[in-house]
Motif scaffolding. Structure first.
Motif: not given
Length: 294
Positions: A141, A182, A202, A226, A230, A233
């Protein structure tokens, strides 16, 4: 005499390199992101065929899988992107105080980013992971947060501001570029609909991260927000872009997923509220900039 000539040639090359990027503009921002993606694809391929060859099965089955399979390529890109920033002397612009102040309403973006993080932490089935895997995912992350914010909210935003664009355009284009970054997930064979939804999501979270950078006055909080998104999640759902048998509480995960829809919707609304423009008069040698109020 020869040494003096060599130094002058190197200085001329360096100045030409800096002059090119210092002009900024939207197409240079696109160029920087495309170059980043091209190099990242190459680094990912090289990593997968060298140190990552032993990565098999569930990516979360061991810390080595996480670090070698996921974190290493993005870490290398972070180092390369930082070297790019240093080569231009943009450290103060990227990591220093934001040249244009944020408004109080922008704190909403920080809250919207934090709430699902907390929900996913509560929802995670922690017993499904070893401590080593958890730390490996957190390291991943940090790599993602640092690298992607450096290219999207650091390099792209700086280039757009140097191109004399308004902050509304800066927010819009930098978030679009972040979203389109992405789209490369399609190369790995991801479902096209999943890729499209990821790009939309995103883009929205990109606007939120831009707002968090503005209102806090620094890119660092955006990097940390940020960096928390990630890994929480991944740990909550038990996988990358999907759920597995190790996923946590379904109800809480579903609630956190609602924000994936809110981000692009609220991001578009926020664009209408963003005002102001950074004064483009700069001393290129020290990368100083002056902000105008919004």
């Amino acid at each position: 005499m020869a040494d003096t000539t060599d130094r002058r040639l190197r200085a001329g090359t360096d100045n030409g390199w800096r002059r090119f990027w210092d002009r900024g503009g939207w197409w240079r921002a696109v160029l920087a992101v495309v170059a980043y993606l091209a190099v990242y694809t190459g680094v990912g391929w090289l990593s997968a065929h060298t140190v990552g060859r032993g990565v098999t099965g569930d990516i979360l089955s061991s810390p080595g899988n996480v670090v070698l399979g996921l974190a290493l390529p993005i870490l290398v890109m972070g180092i390369l992107t930082l070297a790019f920033v240093r080569s231009l002397g943009w450290q103060r612009e990227v990591f220093g105080r934001q040249p244009i102040a944020g408004r109080g309403w922008m704190w909403i973006a920080v809250a919207l980013l934090l709430v699902p993080v907390v929900v996913r932490v509560v929802a995670t089935n922690w017993s499904a992971y070893s401590v080593a895997v958890v730390f490996a995912v957190l390291f991943l992350g940090l790599c993602i947060g640092f690298t992607e914010e450096l290219i999207a909210r650091g390099v792209a935003v700086t280039l757009l501001r140097r191109g004399h664009h308004s902050e509304r355009v800066v927010a819009l284009l930098s978030s679009l570029l972040f979203g389109l970054m992405h789209a490369t997930n399609a190369i790995s064979g991801a479902n096209p609909l999943t890729v499209l939804l990821t790009v939309v999501y995103t883009f929205g979270i990109g606007v939120m991260l831009y707002l968090s950078m503005r209102v806090t006055g620094s890119i660092v909080p955006a990097i940390l927000l940020h960096a928390a998104t990630d890994p929480t999640t991944i740990l909550a759902t038990g996988g990358i872009d999907g759920q597995s048998a190790t996923s946590g509480g379904a109800g809480l995960i579903a609630f956190a997923g609602v924000f994936n829809i809110l981000y692009p919707v609220l991001g578009l609304l926020a664009l209408f509220l963003i005002k102001g423009c950074v004064d483009a008069r700069r001393d290129v040698d020290d990368a100083a900039s002056v902000g105008q109020g919004v």
